[in-house]
Design a protein around this motif. Sequence first.
Motif, PDB file in Angstrom:
ATOM      1  N   ASN A 189       0.758  -1.323   0.002  1.00 30.95           N
ATOM      2  CA  ASN A 189       0.121   0.099  -0.022  1.00 30.95           C
ATOM      3  C   ASN A 189       0.769   1.407  -0.063  1.00 30.95           C
ATOM      4  N   TRP A 190       0.643   2.129  -0.867  1.00 30.19           N
ATOM      5  CA  TRP A 190       1.267   3.600  -0.735  1.00 30.19           C
ATOM      6  C   TRP A 190       0.407   4.640  -1.411  1.00 30.19           C
ATOM      7  N   VAL A 191       0.426   5.841  -0.973  1.00 24.31           N
ATOM      8  CA  VAL A 191       0.036   6.756  -1.494  1.00 24.31           C
ATOM      9  C   VAL A 191       1.164   7.859  -1.759  1.00 24.31           C
ATOM     10  N   ASP A 192       0.845   8.902  -2.642  1.00 24.77           N
ATOM     11  CA  ASP A 192       1.930   9.640  -2.948  1.00 24.77           C
ATOM     12  C   ASP A 192       1.315  10.935  -3.790  1.00 24.77           C
ATOM     13  N   VAL A 193       2.212  11.850  -3.912  1.00 24.22           N
ATOM     14  CA  VAL A 193       1.704  13.147  -4.660  1.00 24.22           C
ATOM     15  C   VAL A 193       2.423  13.107  -5.946  1.00 24.22           C
ATOM     16  N   ASP A 194       1.731  13.366  -7.148  1.00 23.64           N
ATOM     17  CA  ASP A 194       2.350  13.159  -8.472  1.00 23.64           C
ATOM     18  C   ASP A 194       3.303  14.729  -8.647  1.00 23.64           C
ATOM     19  N   GLY A 195       4.417  14.592  -8.190  1.00 24.09           N
ATOM     20  CA  GLY A 195       5.410  15.433  -8.485  1.00 24.09           C
ATOM     21  C   GLY A 195       5.361  16.137  -9.974  1.00 24.09           C
ATOM     22  N   TYR A 196       5.413  14.986 -10.876  1.00 23.45           N
ATOM     23  CA  TYR A 196       5.580  15.221 -12.199  1.00 23.45           C
ATOM     24  C   TYR A 196       4.598  16.336 -12.662  1.00 23.45           C
ATOM     25  N   ARG A 197       3.219  15.944 -12.159  1.00 17.57           N
ATOM     26  CA  ARG A 197       2.166  16.640 -12.487  1.00 17.57           C
ATOM     27  C   ARG A 197       2.184  17.996 -11.942  1.00 17.57           C
ATOM     28  N   GLY A 198       2.711  18.138 -10.811  1.00 16.69           N
ATOM     29  CA  GLY A 198       2.962  19.407 -10.168  1.00 16.69           C
ATOM     30  C   GLY A 198       3.887  20.496 -11.022  1.00 16.69           C
ATOM     31  N   MET A 199       4.801  19.947 -11.445  1.00 14.33           N
ATOM     32  CA  MET A 199       5.879  20.581 -12.347  1.00 14.33           C
ATOM     33  C   MET A 199       5.143  21.033 -13.749  1.00 14.33           C
ATOM     34  N   ARG A 200       4.540  19.961 -14.211  1.00  7.38           N
ATOM     35  CA  ARG A 200       3.760  20.548 -15.474  1.00  7.38           C
ATOM     36  C   ARG A 200       2.816  21.640 -15.130  1.00  7.38           C
ATOM     37  N   LEU A 201       1.943  21.735 -14.051  1.00  3.45           N
ATOM     38  CA  LEU A 201       1.121  22.832 -13.652  1.00  3.45           C
ATOM     39  C   LEU A 201       1.850  23.925 -13.608  1.00  3.45           C
ATOM     40  N   THR A 202       3.135  23.893 -13.155  1.00  2.16           N
ATOM     41  CA  THR A 202       4.084  25.082 -12.998  1.00  2.16           C
ATOM     42  C   THR A 202       4.310  25.578 -14.207  1.00  2.16           C
ATOM     43  N   VAL A 203       4.831  24.691 -15.084  1.00  4.32           N
ATOM     44  CA  VAL A 203       5.286  25.151 -16.553  1.00  4.32           C
ATOM     45  C   VAL A 203       4.036  25.812 -17.121  1.00  4.32           C
ATOM     46  N   ASP A 204       2.964  25.116 -17.184  1.00  4.19           N
ATOM     47  CA  ASP A 204       1.824  25.505 -17.926  1.00  4.19           C
ATOM     48  C   ASP A 204       1.482  27.149 -17.380  1.00  4.19           C
ATOM     49  N   HIS A 205       1.548  27.239 -16.097  1.00  2.00           N
ATOM     50  CA  HIS A 205       1.221  28.754 -15.538  1.00  2.00           C
ATOM     51  C   HIS A 205       2.157  29.635 -15.953  1.00  2.00           C
ATOM     52  N   LEU A 206       3.594  29.078 -15.920  1.00  2.00           N
ATOM     53  CA  LEU A 206       4.535  30.120 -16.404  1.00  2.00           C
ATOM     54  C   LEU A 206       4.492  30.556 -18.053  1.00  2.00           C
ATOM     55  N   VAL A 207       4.107  29.579 -18.704  1.00  2.00           N
ATOM     56  CA  VAL A 207       3.883  29.666 -20.077  1.00  2.00           C
ATOM     57  C   VAL A 207       2.752  30.980 -20.290  1.00  2.00           C
ATOM     58  N   GLU A 208       1.680  30.495 -19.538  1.00  2.70           N
ATOM     59  CA  GLU A 208       0.670  31.331 -19.526  1.00  2.70           C
ATOM     60  C   GLU A 208       0.924  32.845 -19.375  1.00  2.70           C
ATOM     61  N   GLN A 209       1.962  32.971 -18.364  1.00  3.99           N
ATOM     62  CA  GLN A 209       2.168  34.401 -18.075  1.00  3.99           C
ATOM     63  C   GLN A 209       3.251  34.939 -18.945  1.00  3.99           C
ATOM     64  N   GLY A 210       3.401  34.290 -20.257  1.00  3.07           N
ATOM     65  CA  GLY A 210       4.260  34.562 -21.326  1.00  3.07           C
ATOM     66  C   GLY A 210       5.506  34.381 -21.109  1.00  3.07           C
ATOM     67  N   HIS A 211       5.965  33.551 -20.269  1.00  2.07           N
ATOM     68  CA  HIS A 211       7.491  33.022 -20.424  1.00  2.07           C
ATOM     69  C   HIS A 211       7.678  31.965 -21.581  1.00  2.07           C
ATOM     70  N   ARG A 212       8.868  32.204 -22.228  1.00  4.63           N
ATOM     71  CA  ARG A 212       9.123  31.300 -23.239  1.00  4.63           C
ATOM     72  C   ARG A 212      10.658  30.589 -22.711  1.00  4.63           C
ATOM     73  N   ARG A 213      11.300  31.152 -21.540  1.00 10.20           N
ATOM     74  CA  ARG A 213      12.494  30.589 -21.362  1.00 10.20           C
ATOM     75  C   ARG A 213      12.195  30.324 -19.928  1.00 10.20           C
ATOM     76  N   ILE A 214      12.316  28.806 -19.434  1.00 14.61           N
ATOM     77  CA  ILE A 214      11.862  28.567 -17.969  1.00 14.61           C
ATOM     78  C   ILE A 214      12.974  27.680 -17.506  1.00 14.61           C
ATOM     79  N   GLY A 215      13.697  28.053 -16.462  1.00 19.47           N
ATOM     80  CA  GLY A 215      14.908  27.416 -16.050  1.00 19.47           C
ATOM     81  C   GLY A 215      14.247  26.605 -15.048  1.00 19.47           C
ATOM     82  N   PHE A 216      15.207  25.533 -14.410  1.00 20.60           N
ATOM     83  CA  PHE A 216      14.757  24.707 -13.442  1.00 20.60           C
ATOM     84  C   PHE A 216      15.849  24.628 -12.259  1.00 20.60           C
ATOM     85  N   VAL A 217      15.485  24.867 -11.108  1.00 27.65           N
ATOM     86  CA  VAL A 217      16.494  24.827  -9.980  1.00 27.65           C
ATOM     87  C   VAL A 217      16.086  23.598  -9.237  1.00 27.65           C
ATOM     88  N   GLY A 218      17.030  22.502  -9.251  1.00 28.74           N
ATOM     89  CA  GLY A 218      16.777  21.325  -8.891  1.00 28.74           C
ATOM     90  C   GLY A 218      17.734  20.799  -7.701  1.00 28.74           C
TER      91      GLY A 218
END
Lengths: 350, 350
Positions: free
Chosen positions: A168-197
């Motif tokens: 049994n396990w539950v988890d949060v979809d981190g991948y999906r979270g980052m996709r949300l972030t990218v989508d949001h930033l694109v909506e804000q007009g960004h075309r160069r999005i860096g990743f700090v990991g």
Amino acid sequence: MSSQKPSQRATIESVARHAGVSRQTVSNALNAPEKLRPDTLERVLKSIADLGYSPSQAARNLRTQATRLIGFRLAHAWASDVGAIAGRFLDALSGAARDRGYDILVFSAAEDDDEIAAYDDLMRRGATDAFVLMQTHGGDSRTEWLRKRGVPFIAFGRPWDRRQTAHNWVDVDGYRGMRLTVDHLVEQGHRRIGFVGWPSASEVGEDRRRGWLEGCQAHRLPTQGLETRAANGIATGTLAAEELLSLRRPPTALACVSDAMAVGAMRAIEHRGLRVGTDVGVVGFDDSPLATVVAPGLSSVRQPLEALAEKTIDVLVTILDGSAGSTAGSKPVKLLFPPSLIVRESSFRI
Amino acid sequence: MSSQKPSQRATIESVARHAGVSRQTVSNALNAPEKLRPDTLERVLKSIADLGYSPSQAARNLRTQATRLIGFRLAHAWASDVGAIAGRFLDALSGAARDRGYDILVFSAAEDDDEIAAYDDLMRRGATDAFVLMQTHGGDSRTEWLRKRGVPFIAFGRPWDRRQTAHNWVDVDGYRGMRLTVDHLVEQGHRRIGFVGWPSASEVGEDRRRGWLEGCQAHRLPTQGLETRAANGIATGTLAAEELLSLRRPPTALACVSDAMAVGAMRAIEHRGLRVGTDVGVVGFDDSPLATVVAPGLSSVRQPLEALAEKTIDVLVTILDGSAGSTAGSKPVKLLFPPSLIVRESSFRI
DNA sequence: CTGAAAGCGCTTACAG
DNA sequence: CTGAAAGCGCTTACAG
């Protein structure tokens, strides 16, 4: 003068006498009320209330061979982790447990081996019915140990090993979270999005990174050379972000693997005389306490910890209150929760 | 194929049979080994080890009317408090408890009244032997409730009410912590030390403020107009610090009531183009995770939480394992622990 | 030093 | 629907 207890605690015996019924009837009123005639039930319930009776947990435990206690390890790590979310999870967990008639027993352990030793001790003494694990990782010895012994448990965190036996396990979809972030930033007009990991040893970090990578690819944005990695922290986040900001063609937005890194990135942006949000967008991850105490407020991916905690307890209670012990019966729960993006000023362009 | 349990748990009965003695003797081997002949003791101990026996907690609880469980409330507040220290305290607490044969049961409560309701429920069910409280404040209804009912407890936090009835508590001397801070800053050559505090409703905050005030007075330093107050946070700390830094004669050092405020102050200093440490010294309070993840590292007053946790458990165990119930017997423990100053770069002038 | 016995307070078949 | 009985696994006086 005398030191006798103010009022002897009520027992099933005293309630029975008070209501003029047998002990069995009192027990039934609590555990199988449908077996009683309405008027009897009411009378017994009144006696219970009058006497302030609650069944002795110890007696109940001995009889039912269960403690209604769920074990949870306190990792030293998260007591000293800035922007940690384990506190919020534990809070939600104990709330959910209480609602289902369970309580949480916490124990601290430095390493996974100490955690296993604690499992062993607690199970041997019959002090706990089940466990909730956190911070799973590839080759996790804890899940294997528990599974072999048939101890009911659930992990917050998927098994990162592909060859891992099912549990049994539950988890949060981190991948999906980052996709949300990218989508949001694109909506804000960004075309160069860096990743700090984080360094690539972190499986959670790699999952989130993949979300950034594929998110950018989906929008046909560049990713080459637009990522940096560093250990978690504010200062380390600043250094990592500076690296990206000093590129010949720097990113106009930074998707960060954690809130601490994001807060660090905000500082790097300010150092260069740029404004967070308007000039360079920043998004963090976890929506930790940090996100709301900084200025501008930090946009962040929020983990639905309350829902996770509910489900976690739910799974355990189903095992425990069901055909006690037959963990093998139904197939394991494997649930990935979608996170949500909390937008604040740090990623608002206008 | 069969679903029978892999190995029936060992009981005192099976150990007795295995060792060829009576159950009483096995019990004595565990609870009063001095009553056994050495060779018998050894034989019984070997059987216990061979069978992996640990006495059933439930049976023991029922018989001894004790659970060896200590209740601790999880406040929603500290799950969402940046720079919180409660996590570290809970970790230390459960470690100390475990060493003494106790465990910690956590429960969440939103308000003090909910906490009292939880006390009531847990005591009624006999699910806990004692409680540890945090975040005491004037007119605290919890201590009164527990005292009246003779429930063993100890508070982390002094009773801020002067008329409060005596009870066990431990606390950290915030006043003294601030004196350390001021002494240190004076040593670094500072003669104008500002104070970044919380609103005066906070008793903890006022205690710390008094340390700054009297510390400065002891060194014949000015204090007039050198203090500001704001709710806890990084952004609020920045605003508060800016107020002081924009004075005609600004302070050259800032003593802050918390790490979050201090981190905010660091930003305010940088905003003005000054360097933290070299130009303006900053000291925080709590030595929370925040202090080490920022750059420069934040000097901070460290609370000896591990020592507090040890003492906390110690007091409770003394009550519980002593003449059970006679809380009134000895006089209450009231202990103020001295904090220490951890110096990092944020307050280093050269 | 060791053994037989009572009892902590429940729950749960089992008769009535 | 209700009552008398067994038993969960210990600890602790109490005899021997």
